[in-house]
Design a protein around this motif. Structure first.
Motif, PDB file in Angstrom:
ATOM      1  N   ASP A  20      12.213  33.017  62.105  1.00 16.55           N
ATOM      2  CA  ASP A  20      12.365  34.532  62.452  1.00 16.55           C
ATOM      3  C   ASP A  20      13.972  35.023  61.899  1.00 16.55           C
ATOM      4  OD1 ASP A  20      12.853  36.844  63.720  1.00 16.55           O
ATOM      5  OD2 ASP A  20      12.304  36.246  65.780  1.00 16.55           O
ATOM      6  N   VAL A 167      16.269  46.390  66.631  1.00 14.57           N
ATOM      7  CA  VAL A 167      14.480  46.487  66.432  1.00 14.57           C
ATOM      8  C   VAL A 167      14.170  47.838  66.731  1.00 14.57           C
ATOM      9  CG1 VAL A 167      12.693  45.878  67.841  1.00 14.57           C
ATOM     10  CG2 VAL A 167      14.187  44.174  67.302  1.00 14.57           C
ATOM     11  N   ARG A 195       7.138  40.665  63.750  1.00 10.96           N
ATOM     12  CA  ARG A 195       8.476  40.010  63.310  1.00 10.96           C
ATOM     13  C   ARG A 195       8.381  38.955  62.468  1.00 10.96           C
ATOM     14  NH1 ARG A 195      12.987  39.741  67.602  1.00 10.96           N
ATOM     15  NH2 ARG A 195      14.390  40.674  65.811  1.00 10.96           N
TER      16      ARG A 195
END
Length: 195
Positions: A20, A167, A195
């Motif tokens: 991530d 985000v 993501r």
């Protein structure tokens, strides 16, 4: 970034462990950019030279070998599929035959696919094509290894304030590109953000 943390990041890349990238913190920007590029190259080379998915094929749709049903809604089904022409995994969205009853016609679905394929914004899934095979309209797009925002929050808890702002801004940039193409995303939710 310590040598141990850098080594761990590189080992994750070598092992093919999903990363991530938005959560990698406290990392030298140049090293982070190089590591991200290295991971992208590893993904690309992993697919070279293979024209078969190596998995059980549910059915074929055009040049795609459909491998797994991921989601099913009122108007469409989303699958993981192998594109032999591109030698890569793709996401395939097929319109349900009964979708016409819900008011979505094949022409509209394909038009949306054609418009989406023109969008080059980094936060919008790249659409490779839209067509009709075996009487079913569909579109296929890049496959993203990762988790939905919904799954991330469920696994890791609520986002920190700075991350939530990041985000939100990324989602706004994606929606701006979609709207500029003449489309409206009718289903914005955490389970539709990868993501």
């Amino acid at each position: 970034m310590s040598a141990d943390a850098a080594r761990e990041l590189l080992e994750r890349i070598a092992d093919g462990t999903p990363i991530d990238w938005d959560r990698v913190g406290g990392v030298d920007a140049a090293l982070l950019e190089s590591a991200h590029t290295l991971d992208a190259v590893r993904h690309a080379y992993r697919r070279i030279g293979s024209n078969e998915p190596g998995e059980r094929v549910l059915f074929r749709w055009g040049g795609l070998s459909v491998l797994e049903l991921l989601a099913s809604g009122a108007t469409a089904e989303v699958y993981r599929a192998w594109d032999a022409g591109l030698s890569t995994m793709v996401a395939l969205k097929l319109l349900r035959p009964e979708a016409a009853v819900a008011g979505l016609r094949s022409e509209e679905f394909l038009r949306e696919g054609h418009l989406l394929a023109r969008i080059g914004q980094r936060n919008v899934l790249r659409v490779y094509g839209a067509a009709v095979h075996d009487g079913r309209p569909g579109l296929w797009a890049e496959w993203i290894d990762g988790r939905t925002l919904e799954a991330s929050v469920a696994a890791d808890g609520p986002l920190a304030a700075a991350e939530a702002v990041h985000v939100g801004l990324e989602l706004c940039a994606a929606l701006g590109a979609i709207h500029a193409a003449g489309l409206v995303h009718g289903d914005v939710k955490a389970s539709n953000a990868l993501r």
